[in-house]
Design an enzyme around this catalytic site. Structure first.
Site, PDB file in Angstrom:
ATOM      1  N   GLY A   1       0.882  -1.305   0.047  1.00  0.00           N
ATOM      2  CA  GLY A   1      -0.098  -0.052   0.110  1.00  0.00           C
ATOM      3  C   GLY A   1       0.770   1.177  -0.001  1.00  0.00           C
ATOM      4  O   GLY A   1       0.720   2.105  -1.005  1.00  0.00           O
ATOM      5  N   ALA A   2       1.748   1.533   0.728  1.00  0.00           N
ATOM      6  CA  ALA A   2       2.379   2.747   1.004  1.00  0.00           C
ATOM      7  C   ALA A   2       3.609   2.244   1.829  1.00  0.00           C
ATOM      8  O   ALA A   2       3.748   1.261   2.573  1.00  0.00           O
ATOM      9  CB  ALA A   2       1.694   3.612   1.535  1.00  0.00           C
TER      10      ALA A   2
ATOM     11  N   GLU B   1       0.327   5.801   7.424  1.00  0.00           N
ATOM     12  CA  GLU B   1       1.810   6.107   7.046  1.00  0.00           C
ATOM     13  C   GLU B   1       2.059   7.229   8.027  1.00  0.00           C
ATOM     14  O   GLU B   1       3.336   7.360   8.684  1.00  0.00           O
ATOM     15  CB  GLU B   1       2.141   6.292   6.132  1.00  0.00           C
ATOM     16  CG  GLU B   1       1.620   5.186   4.995  1.00  0.00           C
ATOM     17  CD  GLU B   1       2.109   3.963   5.290  1.00  0.00           C
ATOM     18  OE1 GLU B   1       3.036   3.788   5.846  1.00  0.00           O
ATOM     19  OE2 GLU B   1       1.312   2.980   4.849  1.00  0.00           O
TER      20      GLU B   1
END
Ligand code: B3K
Ligand code: ZN
Length: 874
Positions: free
Chosen positions: A264-265, A301
């Protein structure tokens, strides 16, 4: 077979030893050129204590150019498989290592690689060793300075962690930028990006008044899709200050969206790199679900900046220290900003579905694993989602205030260092005074605990008893299990649905019971009537609950439970009972029959004008077939599919004319991303599905109309999903139209790939193969693969598990190819093949044959080796 010999080397949590050397700072110089990038790494090293051990550096796929020590060429080293060992180093020294790497040839998307035209990095968990030789472990915290030089026209933006301290032009059309990160960090948080982008800019003033520049870098032409990500980032920064008191610490926060990304990140310090799926959105391209996903991942994040970056993990076995905690934080963020009930429902769906399946399969592990072959295989639902449930249980046991005191103590003790899961629990315990002794077992014990509850009511004395038995079945990794500390949240209702106060001998009892022993009885008095208990409210622990509810009791809870989650959960239990009963009937050649009670309860839900349409949609959306399979020891895939379909049809018939009325009432004016409207669109999609189950001809017209008049991707896709799921007459035409419109845009086309992969018909594999030839499809792009192949293998149960084995063969052929291209993605896609425990003997044999084919593959990567060998050991 170098890979296989590597594959055999497992690492054990118990073997942790402090490093022999520290690295206090590292200066990196990247000369980005085609085809080779030259990397110069200058590290200041310090021996840790008195010893004569050599320094062992990690390195993979590097071309060593030179080594020098304190400025003098150095030759006392040995190059091994994945390592570089240096002998006879002084107690302190400066080591300079020059290596060449080829980012354009890096299809594994780990280390430095190219995503389209841009250079980018992914270093967690062990990707930094593909950039330079280094002690690539999270307990080495160093200050980084990074100088990047590249062609100025092709790569106008040169980014890394921290603050920009210098930049300028060089000869030959090149330029450079120098970055300095003031915060010591582990190598997995290093990042570099070079490319040409459009930039969305904004700023945030922190609570202490510091101004932070916010920059989101997207592919040229995508600026109109970056606004929501920016809004989410600002919301995240504000929320973390308000709820956790945590403030951002650098002057700049950058996010770069790339198309080629394994997950995803990534939370790299000051420079997050994101899968574009979790950045880009506008009403025409993104669904409501995509918007939710962006808010969640941007938040996740960002929250890592404290839980992960400022306090990091001592070793990778401690991964849940940052991931479980950060998932908990992102869930709370989404719940504070949106609907708490709906968020809880969706998080619980993930735990009860795929996480419980992981526990039951060959990869079962505790949230803090004990043994790992390939670390990338442990970014699991267990470490993340169950890890978050473990944090949530502590939050439940401590309460918000004591939990926040625990967080403060945790930062006081560990800010700027690498910590363990034990450190976290200790801080929670010390700050609150709550005994978490037995609770710690959640970190070391794998598997899904089962709670079996019975009750007993004595009308004469008004005493009500709950007998609770806990038992964790053995898992592949761990045969013996111990009792855990399980918070069991309950409420009791009388016949009118009023809450009965919990008390015993004049003392009030809180809603959360502490289940600590294998068997325990909880007693309540002053209970005027035999109550209906609402058990495991809000899924207060990640366990399976067994209580012999009647349909009537569940229907009662669907109506009367005060908590949104409990109402949904009662509906789930009612459907589960019906599925278990229906499958038994089908297997005996009988018809599926639903109780009047069930039908009436669901009709009431549809008719309930006071219920949030979002919750209504969640209650009416039937559990998926993979989740239902978890109810059985041997899952009859075809019977489950049939029974689920018939339940939907029977409910639709029960709803009758109310369906169309409801559907019509949900039309909305212009698209807005607000809960009220998202809720209505969600319900509209579910109702359209029931309409299709009721009358495919009428639904065909509705779907066509919804598709052609939609002003947003949510309605468009809902129409297509119903056309696809019910094989309506319009299916082929609408899918072709959608493909034609979005062929150029991979992210949007993923929706089409998912529809193709989940077509509920025997010819699906032919269509999947055809889609693989689509010009926008590429086996090198993880998003495309997951959309098409992931949907086929994970959500098209009947076709993937076709008895001729074609689904298994197809996936295995692809995995063999992917083993070379991108082992990490291969290792994700293999999940449905290794979780074969609940299949019948015939299918099991077919799966085993395919897994054996993989096991015999020359050069099988560690990632697949670990899973395949465990699966075959079942
Ligand atoms: N920490 C990263 C995941 C890295 C996965 C490496 N295979 C993203 C996250 O959890 O926030
Ligand atoms: Zn994370």
């Amino acid at each position: 077979m170098t890979d296989l010999s590597q594959a055999m080397t497992a690492k054990y949590r118990q073997d942790y030893r402090a490093p022999f050397y520290w690295c206090d700072s590292i200066d990196l110089d990247f000369q980005l050129q085609e085809p080779l990038t030259r990397v110069t790494a200058i590290s200041r090293l310090r021996r840790n204590g008195a010893h004569n051990e050599p320094l062992v550096l990690d390195g993979e796929g590097l071309d060593l150019v030179s080594i020098s020590l304190d400025g003098v060429p150095f030759s006392q080293y040995e190059q091994g498989e994945g390592s570089l060992t240096l002998f006879n180093l002084p107690a302190e020294c400066v080591l300079t290592i020059v290596t060449d790497i080829n980012p354009a040839a890096n299809t594994a998307l780990e280390g430095l690689y190219k995503s389209g035209e841009a250079y980018c990095t992914q270093c967690e968990a062990e990707g930094f060793r593909r950039i330079t030789y280094y002690m690539d472990r999270p307990d080495i915290l160093a200050r980084y300075s990074t100088r990047i030089s590249a062609d100025k026209t092709r790569y106008p933006y040169l980014l890394s962690n921290g603050n920009k301290v210098a930049s300028g032009d060089l000869d030959g059309g090149r330029h450079f930028v120098q970055w300095q990160d003031p915060f010591p960090k582990p190598s997995y948080l290093f990042a570099l990006v070079a490319g040409d982008f459009d930039v969305e800019r904004n700023h945030f003033v922190t609570k202490s008044g510091r101004q932070v520049a916010l920059e989101i870098f997207v592919d040229k032409g995508n600026l109109d899709r970056a606004g929501f990500a920016m809004e989410s980032l600002i919301n995240s920064m504000r929320w973390d200050e308000q709820r956790f008191g945590l403030e951002y610490d650098l002057d700049i926060y950058m996010i770069v969206a790339v198309d080629f990304f394994n997950m995803g990140a990534m939370e790299n310090k000051g420079l997050n790199i994101f899968n574009s799926k979790f950045v880009l959105a506008n009403p025409a391209t993104a669904t409501d679900g995509d918007y939710h996903g962006i808010e969640r991942v941007i938040g996740h994040e960002y929250f890592h900046n404290w839980t992960g970056n400022r306090v990091t993990c001592r070793d990778w076995f401690q991964l849940s220290l940052k991931e479980g905690l950060t998932v908990f934080r992102d869930q709370e963020f989404s719940s504070d900003l949106g609907s708490r009930g709906v968020n809880r429902i969706n998080n619980v769906r993930t735990v009860r579905g795929p996480q419980f399946a992981e526990d039951a399969g060959p990869m079962a592990h505790p949230i803090r694993p004990d043994v790992v072959i390939e670390m990338n295989n442990f970014y699991t639902l267990t470490v993340y989602e169950k890890g978050s449930e473990v944090i949530r249980m502590m939050h439940t046991l401590l309460g918000e205030d004591a939990f926040q005191a625990g967080m403060r103590l945790y930062f006081e003790r560990h800010d700027g260092s690498a910590a363990t899961c034990d450190d976290f629990v200790q801080a929670m315990e010390d700050a609150s005074g709550v005994d978490l002794g037995r609770f710690r077992r959640w970190y070391s014990q794998s598997g899904t605990p089962e709670l079996t509850v019975t009750d007993e009511y004595d009308a004469d004395s008004g005493v009500y008893r709950l007998h609770v038995r806990q038992h964790t079945p053995p898992t592949q990794d761990q045969p013996q299990k111990l009792p855990l500390h399980i918070p069991l949240d309950i409420e009791l209702y009388d016949e009118q649905g009023a809450v009965i106060a919990l008390q015993y001998e004049g003392e009030a009892i809180g809603n959360v019971l502490d289940v600590l022993e294998a068997q325990q009885t909880f007693e309540f008095d002053q209970v005027p009537v035999k109550p209906v208990p609402s058990l495991l409210r809000d899924f207060s622990a990640p366990v399976k609950l067994h209580f012999d509810y009647s349909d009537e009791a569940l229907a009662f809870l669907m109506r009367h439970a005060r908590n949104e989650f409990a109402r949904w959960d009662a509906a789930q239990m009612l459907i589960n009972k019906a599925v278990i009963d229906g499958v038994a009937r089908v297997q005996q050649g009988q018809e599926v029959a639903l109780s009047r009670t069930l039908l009436a309860a669901f009709e009431d839900i549809l008719a309930d004008g006071a219920l949030d349409p979002a919750l209504k949609a969640e209650i009416l959306a039937l559990p998926g077939e993979a989740t239902l399979a978890e109810l059985f020891d041997v899952a009859d895939i075809d019977a489950i599919h049939r029974v689920r379909g018939e339940i939907q049809r029977a409910l639709a018939e029960g709803f009758g004319a109310a369906l169309l009325t409801c559907y019509e009432s949900l039309r909305l004016p212009a698209y807005r991303v607000v809960h009220e409207d998202m809720a209505k669109r969600a319900l509209k999609g579910v109702v359209l599905g029931y309409l299709a189950a009721l009358d495919p001809v009428q639904a065909d017209a509705l779907v066509r109309e919804q598709y052609s008049s939609a002003d947003n991707m949510t309605d468009t896709l809902a129409a297509l999903q119903v056309a696809n799921g019910h094989l309506l007459a319009c299916r082929a035409e609408l899918l072709a139209d959608f493909e034609g419109k979005w062929a150029h845009d991979g992210l949007v086309l993923d929706n089409w790939l998912r529809l193709v992969g989940s077509k509920p018909a025997a010819d699906v594999l032919g269509e999947v193969k055809q889609a693989m030839a689509h010009p926008t499809f590429s086996i090198r792009n993880p998003n495309r693969l997951r959309a098409l192949v992931g949907s086929f293998a994970m959500s098209n149960q009947v076709q993937f598990h076709a008895v001729d084995g074609s689904g298994y063969r197809f996936l295995t052929d692809l995995l063999i190819e992917l083993n070379e291209v991108n082992p990490q993605v291969a290792s994700r896609l293999i999940t449905p093949l290794i979780q074969f425990k609940r299949l019948d003997e015939g299918r099991k044999a077919l799966v085993r044959a395919e897994l054996t084919r993989l096991a015999n593959l020359d050069g099988l990567a560690r990632d697949l080796f670990e899973k395949v060998s465990k699966a075959l050991a079942q």
